[in-house]
Enzyme design. Structure first.
Site, short mmCIF file in Angstrom:
data_model
loop_
_atom_site.label_atom_id
_atom_site.label_comp_id
_atom_site.label_asym_id
_atom_site.label_seq_id
_atom_site.Cartn_x
_atom_site.Cartn_y
_atom_site.Cartn_z
CD GLN A 1 21.42 43.08 43.22
OE1 GLN A 1 20.82 43.31 44.27
NE2 GLN A 1 21.95 41.91 42.96
CD GLU A 2 25.79 47.02 38.77
OE1 GLU A 2 26.87 46.49 39.08
OE2 GLU A 2 25.21 46.79 37.70
CB SER A 3 28.69 49.08 44.45
OG SER A 3 27.91 50.22 44.77
CG LEU B 1 29.32 43.95 42.07
CD1 LEU B 1 29.31 44.58 43.44
CD2 LEU B 1 30.68 43.38 41.78
#
Length: 664
Positions: free
Chosen positions: A513-515, A4
Site C-alpha cells: 500500500q505504501e510504495s 501514499l
C-alpha cells in the site's frame, strides 16, 4: 509517518531502475538529448527544444520529445503545425495528450471548426472540461436539445473539484439562457463550501450575481459574523448565503452551527430542503469528530435532502452507536450508484441482520443475497462478506498459463515498450502514464483480460511491481494473486520481520500500500523508500534501535529502509497492544491521532475502521488489512480470516503498558 495516496495521483521522484536484460539496454542513441529536452521543457525553453528534437529522431521515445516540443509552443502554433506533430506520433499516449491539451484551448477560444475535427480522434475521453466544451458546442450549433445539454453539464460540473473554465462556461451559458436552474448553481456552491473550497463556491455564486462573490469570501473567513448581521432571509439568494455560512461554521464548530440552526429566524425562514442540507453537514462534521451528538443532528433533517457524503457519515455514526435503523435508512436514501458500492452493500446487509425486520426470515435471506453479491477475496468488504457467509479467505484459482503468443504480444506492444524505455531513463512519471494509457484507455474499455494478464506478467518479469499489481487488478474475472500480491525482497523482508516478531504478511501488506515496491518512491511530503519513512521518523527510529552512524541518505537504501520501517511498525504495534488496525492507522496518520480515534465505545474492528475521520487513512487501513489477509493466504497456503485481524477496538485498557509518548 505518511502513507501514499493513490500512486497515479502522486509524483514519484525516481532514479534509473536497474532492470534485467534484454528489455533494459544500458543506453540508446538519443538518450542524452531526450533527457536534455525534459529539462528544457521544464524551463519552457522552446528554442532549446527545437534544437534538440532532431537528435531523438528514430528513438523509441520520439513521440514524447515531439510532445514536449509542440506543447511548449501550443498557444502560438498553427493548426497545421499541431496536426503535423500529431501525425508524427500516431496511436501513442503523447498524441492523445497533445490532442487533449489542444482541445482545451480550442474550446476556450470557441474554435468549433477545429474542435469538431479533433474531438472524434480523442481516445481517452476522460476530461470533464473537454466534455463540457463539447456540450457548449452542441448548444451553439443546435445539435442537441438544451434540456439534454443542461442535464449533462450539470452532472459534469457538480463532479468537478476545481474552478475550471470548461464546465463553468457551459453552466453560465445555460444559466443565462434559462436552461439551467439557479438551484444547480447554489448546489455547486454548497458542495464546494462543504469541501472547504470557498474559491470554487465564489465562482459559482458569481454566476448569479458577481457582487455576491465578495460576500462568499467574507463567509469563508468569518461565518459567525455574517450570520449575526442577518436578520431576515426571505429572498432565495439570501437564504442560500445563510446556508453557505452555516455550512462553513459547521466545518470548524458543528455545535455552534447547530445552535445557529435552532434560531427562530432560520427555523421560520429557511426551507425544509435548505435545513435538511445544513443538518446533513452538521451531522457529518460531528460524526467526523466522533461526537455522540451526530445522530441527533442528522435526525433533525430529512434524508431525502442530504448529499451522498452526508448519508455515508450518517451510516457511520449509526454503526458506531449500534443504531442499525439509522444505517439502513441512510443507505436506502443514497444514490443508486453509491448503494452499489461494496461498502454500502455490506453495511446494509449487516443492518438487516441486526434489525431482523419486518420478518426475520426475509431479512436474513435479503442479507445473505447482498453478501453473496460481493463476496470474494478481492478487497476489504468483499472479504468480510465471505466471512459473513461462513467461508474463509483463500487464494483464488490460478488463471490458465499465458501462451507464448500472449507473452510475445505484450512484449511487442509499442505502448508498453515506450513505457519501459521511459522508466529505464528515469522518466517514471511519463512511463507510468504511457503504461496506463496503453492498458486502460487506448482502446475503448481497455485491454481484454488475457491481454492484461500478459501485460502484468511483462511488468513483473521486469520488476516493475507497481505496474504489475495495478495492471493485474484490472482483470474483471481472473485473480492472479502471484501478480497482485508479489513478494520481492522476500529474504530481506521475512527474515527481518521474524527477527523482531512481526508477521511478514502484515509487513508486505503495508509495503504494497505504501510504495507498491517502488524502492526509490518518494512522496510529496518527503517519505522515502519501500516503507515510506519520513526523515525525522527515520532518525528517531535509528537511535531507538541502536543503528549507529545513520545518515539521512541511507533511508533510500533497501535494507536500511526495511530495517527502520519494520522497527517503527513493531514499536507502533506494541504501543497499541498488538492491534493491527490501530498500528496501521498510526503508521499512516501518526500515533496521536490513532490514540484519539480509539476513545469511545468498544467497536468491532471493521466498524472502527469505517469511522476513521480521514478518508486517506480509512482507505489505507482497509487496504493494508485486506492485503495482509491475502498475503497470509498466499504465503502459508492456509485459509485466513480478516475479522480475526481486525479484532475489536476501544479505549486503552487500564492494564496496558504506559503510552510510548516518544513515538513520532
Amino acid at each position: 509517518m505518511q502513507g501514499l495516496r493513490a500512486l497515479l495521483g502522486m509524483r514519484l521522484i525516481m532514479a534509473v531502475l536497474a532492470l534485467p536484460a534484454p528489455l533494459w539496454a544500458q543506453t540508446a542513441p538519443g538518450d542524452t538529448a531526450l533527457l536534455d529536452m525534459r529539462e528544457a521543457f521544464r524551463r519552457n525553453s522552446t528554442t532549446q527544444l527545437a534544437a534538440l528534437l532532431p537528435a531523438v529522431r528514430g528513438h523509441v521515445l520520439e513521440p514524447l520529445a515531439v510532445y514536449w516540443d509542440t506543447r511548449a509552443r501550443l498557444e502560438l502554433a498553427s493548426p497545421a503545425e499541431i496536426r503535423a506533430a500529431l501525425a508524427r506520433m500516431p496511436g501513442t499516449y503523447w498524441e492523445d495528450r497533445l490532442r487533449n491539451d489542444w482541445l482545451l484551448l480550442l474550446g476556450k477560444s470557441r474554435d468549433w471548426a477545429n474542435f469538431d475535427t479533433e474531438l472524434p480522434l480523442f481516445r481517452m475521453k476522460d476530461d470533464r472540461q473537454v466534455r463540457c466544451y463539447a456540450l457548449l458546442r452542441d448548444m451553439a450549433t443546435g445539435r442537441m436539445p438544451p434540456e439534454a445539454i443542461a442535464a449533462q453539464v450539470q452532472a459534469n460540473w457538480l463532479a468537478q473539484r476545481d474552478a475550471d473554465d470548461g464546465c463553468a462556461s457551459a453552466a453560465q451559458t445555460l444559466l443565462d439562457a434559462g436552461h439551467l436552474k439557479p438551484q444547480v448553481v447554489w448546489q455547486r456552491a454548497r458542495l464546494a463550501m462543504d469541501a472547504n473550497r470557498p474559491r470554487v463556491a465564489a465562482q459559482a455564486v458569481a454566476m448569479i450575481d458577481p457582487e455576491l462573490a465578495t460576500q462568499v469570501d467574507g463567509i469563508a473567513s468569518d461565518p459567525a459574523k455574517y450570520l449575526d448581521e442577518r436578520i431576515t432571509a426571505l429572498r432565495v439568494r439570501t437564504r442560500e448565503m445563510v446556508t453557505l455560512a452555516i455550512i462553513r461554521l459547521a466545518f470548524s464548530d458543528p455545535a455552534a452551527a447547530a445552535l445557529e440552526m435552532e434560531r427562530t429566524r432560520w427555523k421560520a425562514q429557511l426551507t425544509q430542503e435548505e435545513r435538511g442540507w445544513a443538518w446533513g453537514v452538521i451531522g457529518k462534521r460531528s460524526a467526523q469528530k466522533l461526537q455522540e451528538e451526530a445522530l441527533n443532528w442528522f435526525a433533525r433533517g430529512e434524508d431525502r435532502y442530504m448529499d451522498d457524503d452526508h448519508l455515508a457519515w450518517k451510516a457511520r455514526a449509526g454503526m458506531r452507536a449500534g443504531a442499525w435503523g439509522a444505517v439502513r435508512d441512510a443507505v436506502n436514501a443514497m444514490s443508486t450508484a453509491q448503494q452499489r458500492e461494496p461498502a454500502w452493500v455490506y453495511w446494509k446487509a449487516r443492518a438487516l441482520q441486526a434489525l431482523q425486520q419486518p420478518d426475520p426470515v426475509a431479512a436474513a435471506a435479503e442479507a445473505r443475497a447482498l453478501f453473496e453479491s460481493i463476496a470474494s477475496s478481492r478487497d476489504f468488504y468483499e472479504q468480510l462478506a465471505l466471512e459473513a457467509l461462513g467461508r474463509t479467505i483463500d487464494v483464488p484459482e490460478v488463471p490458465a498459463p499465458l501462451t507464448a503468443a500472449e507473452t510475445a504480444a505484450a512484449q511487442d506492444n509499442p505502448g508498453l515498450r515506450r513505457a519501459l524505455a521511459a522508466i529505464r531513463l528515469g522518466l517514471r512519471g511519463e512511463g507510468v502514464r504511457e503504461w496506463h494509457y496503453t492498458v486502460a484507455l487506448h482502446d475503448a474499455g481497455g485491454m481484454a483480460e488475457r491481454e492484461l494478464l500478459a501485460a502484468a506478467d511483462l511488468a513483473c518479469r521486469n520488476e516493475l511491481w507497481d505496474r504489475c499489481i495495478n495492471t493485474s487488478l484490472r482483470t474483471p474475472v481472473a485473480q492472479d494473486h502471484a501478480q497482485r500480491f508479489p513478494t520481492p525482497h522476500r529474504a530481506q523482508v521475512t527474515e527481518r520481520a521474524r527477527e523482531i516478531g512481526l508477521d511478514p504478511a502484515y509487513v508486505y501488506g503495508l509495503i504494497r500500500q505504501e510504495s507498491r515496491f517502488v524502492t526509490e518512491a518518494r512522496s510529496g511530503v518527503g517519505a522515502s523508500g519501500l516503507m515510506q519513512v519520513m526523515p525525522a521518523t527515520a532518525r528517531w527510529t535509528a537511535r531507538k534501535i541502536g543503528l549507529s552512524n545513520f545518515r539521512p541518505g541511507q533511508i533510500n537504501e533497501r535494507d536500511t529502509n526495511i530495517q527502520i520501517g519494520t522497527a517503527y511498525l513493531k514499536l507502533a504495534l506494541d504501543d497499541f497492544e498488538g492491534s493491527l488496525p490501530l498500528a496501521a492507522a498510526a503508521y499512516n496518520a501518526g500515533p496521536s491521532r490513532s490514540r484519539q480515534w480509539r476513545n469511545g465505545p468498544v467497536l468491532a474492528g471493521e466498524v472502527w475502521t469505517e469511522n476513521i475521520p480521514f478518508e486517506e487513512t480509512r482507505d489505507y487501513v482497509k487496504r493494508v488489512l485486506a492485503n495482509t489477509t491475502n498475503y497470509a493466504a498466499l504465503m502459508t497456503g492456509q485459509p485466513q480470516s480478516l475479522r480475526a485481524r481486525l479484532g475489536v477496538v476501544g479505549p486503552r485498557p487500564a492494564t496496558a503498558q504506559a503510552i510510548n509518548s516518544e513515538l513520532p
